[in-house]
Motif scaffolding. Structure first.
Motif, PDB file in Angstrom:
ATOM      1  N   UNK A 273       0.963   8.436   7.198  1.00 39.32           N
ATOM      2  CA  UNK A 273       2.219   7.907   7.724  1.00 39.32           C
ATOM      3  C   UNK A 273       3.216   7.625   6.604  1.00 39.32           C
ATOM      4  N   UNK A 274       2.728   7.124   5.473  1.00 42.84           N
ATOM      5  CA  UNK A 274       3.605   6.859   4.332  1.00 42.84           C
ATOM      6  C   UNK A 274       4.180   8.164   3.797  1.00 42.84           C
ATOM      7  N   UNK A 275       3.358   9.193   3.734  1.00 47.70           N
ATOM      8  CA  UNK A 275       3.813  10.491   3.234  1.00 47.70           C
ATOM      9  C   UNK A 275       4.850  11.099   4.188  1.00 47.70           C
ATOM     10  N   UNK A 276       4.631  10.978   5.484  1.00 47.40           N
ATOM     11  CA  UNK A 276       5.585  11.490   6.474  1.00 47.40           C
ATOM     12  C   UNK A 276       6.909  10.742   6.374  1.00 47.40           C
ATOM     13  N   UNK A 277       6.846   9.432   6.238  1.00 46.72           N
ATOM     14  CA  UNK A 277       8.061   8.632   6.098  1.00 46.72           C
ATOM     15  C   UNK A 277       8.826   9.037   4.850  1.00 46.72           C
ATOM     16  N   UNK A 278       8.114   9.230   3.738  1.00 44.26           N
ATOM     17  CA  UNK A 278       8.753   9.663   2.502  1.00 44.26           C
ATOM     18  C   UNK A 278       9.405  11.036   2.685  1.00 44.26           C
ATOM     19  N   UNK A 279       8.695  11.966   3.309  1.00 41.96           N
ATOM     20  CA  UNK A 279       9.211  13.328   3.490  1.00 41.96           C
ATOM     21  C   UNK A 279      10.457  13.336   4.369  1.00 41.96           C
ATOM     22  N   UNK A 280      10.477  12.536   5.416  1.00 47.37           N
ATOM     23  CA  UNK A 280      11.647  12.466   6.285  1.00 47.37           C
ATOM     24  C   UNK A 280      12.851  11.903   5.528  1.00 47.37           C
ATOM     25  N   UNK A 281      12.637  10.864   4.743  1.00 45.70           N
ATOM     26  CA  UNK A 281      13.720  10.286   3.941  1.00 45.70           C
ATOM     27  C   UNK A 281      14.224  11.267   2.898  1.00 45.70           C
ATOM     28  N   UNK A 282      13.295  11.982   2.253  1.00 42.44           N
ATOM     29  CA  UNK A 282      13.673  12.962   1.241  1.00 42.44           C
ATOM     30  C   UNK A 282      14.477  14.095   1.874  1.00 42.44           C
ATOM     31  N   UNK A 283      14.089  14.532   3.039  1.00 41.33           N
ATOM     32  CA  UNK A 283      14.824  15.597   3.732  1.00 41.33           C
ATOM     33  C   UNK A 283      16.230  15.127   4.095  1.00 41.33           C
ATOM     34  N   UNK A 284      16.366  13.888   4.526  1.00 35.19           N
ATOM     35  CA  UNK A 284      17.685  13.339   4.845  1.00 35.19           C
ATOM     36  C   UNK A 284      18.555  13.264   3.594  1.00 35.19           C
ATOM     37  N   UNK A 285      17.968  12.854   2.482  1.00 33.89           N
ATOM     38  CA  UNK A 285      18.711  12.713   1.237  1.00 33.89           C
ATOM     39  C   UNK A 285      19.172  14.071   0.712  1.00 33.89           C
ATOM     40  N   UNK A 286      18.351  15.099   0.871  1.00 31.99           N
ATOM     41  CA  UNK A 286      18.670  16.418   0.332  1.00 31.99           C
ATOM     42  C   UNK A 286      19.601  17.239   1.213  1.00 31.99           C
ATOM     43  N   UNK A 287      19.749  16.883   2.464  1.00 29.63           N
ATOM     44  CA  UNK A 287      20.570  17.643   3.396  1.00 29.63           C
ATOM     45  C   UNK A 287      22.050  17.471   3.038  1.00 29.63           C
ATOM     46  N   UNK A 288      22.737  18.547   2.638  1.00 29.35           N
ATOM     47  CA  UNK A 288      24.138  18.409   2.234  1.00 29.35           C
ATOM     48  C   UNK A 288      25.072  18.079   3.399  1.00 29.35           C
ATOM     49  N   UNK A 289      24.630  18.259   4.615  1.00 33.36           N
ATOM     50  CA  UNK A 289      25.486  17.983   5.767  1.00 33.36           C
ATOM     51  C   UNK A 289      25.453  16.526   6.196  1.00 33.36           C
ATOM     52  N   UNK A 290      24.628  15.701   5.564  1.00 33.06           N
ATOM     53  CA  UNK A 290      24.544  14.293   5.946  1.00 33.06           C
ATOM     54  C   UNK A 290      25.653  13.447   5.341  1.00 33.06           C
ATOM     55  N   UNK A 291      26.300  13.904   4.273  1.00 34.20           N
ATOM     56  CA  UNK A 291      27.373  13.149   3.648  1.00 34.20           C
ATOM     57  C   UNK A 291      28.710  13.478   4.260  1.00 34.20           C
ATOM     58  N   UNK A 292      29.718  12.750   3.811  1.00 28.75           N
ATOM     59  CA  UNK A 292      31.054  13.052   4.307  1.00 28.75           C
ATOM     60  C   UNK A 292      31.602  14.250   3.544  1.00 28.75           C
ATOM     61  N   UNK A 293      32.246  15.167   4.230  1.00 29.27           N
ATOM     62  CA  UNK A 293      32.765  16.347   3.552  1.00 29.27           C
ATOM     63  C   UNK A 293      33.962  15.982   2.668  1.00 29.27           C
ATOM     64  N   UNK A 294      33.988  16.551   1.495  1.00 36.09           N
ATOM     65  CA  UNK A 294      35.091  16.324   0.568  1.00 36.09           C
ATOM     66  C   UNK A 294      35.875  17.625   0.423  1.00 36.09           C
TER      67      UNK A 294
END
Length: 60
Positions: A13-34
């Protein structure tokens, strides 16, 4: 498939939580477009498109 209760399940569960957070952080579409700032074109920027005409007007 489910894991039995205990350290193995907690680690998974800890590994899954980490992977989901890492995927969110790496996704370029999650930030505001500049949008890039584009400078106003100057006379020198226009010269290649004027085919020998002066960018300053007919008297130069």
């Amino acid at each position: 498939m489910s894991l039995p209760l205990g350290p193995a399940k907690d680690a998974a569960e800890a590994r899954i939580t980490w992977a989901e957070g890492d995927a969110q952080r790496l996704n370029p579409l999650n930030g505001s477009p500049l949008t890039p700032e584009i400078a106003e074109p100057g006379a020198e920027d226009l010269k290649p498109f004027l085919h020998g005409l002066s960018p300053y007007g007919p008297r130069y």
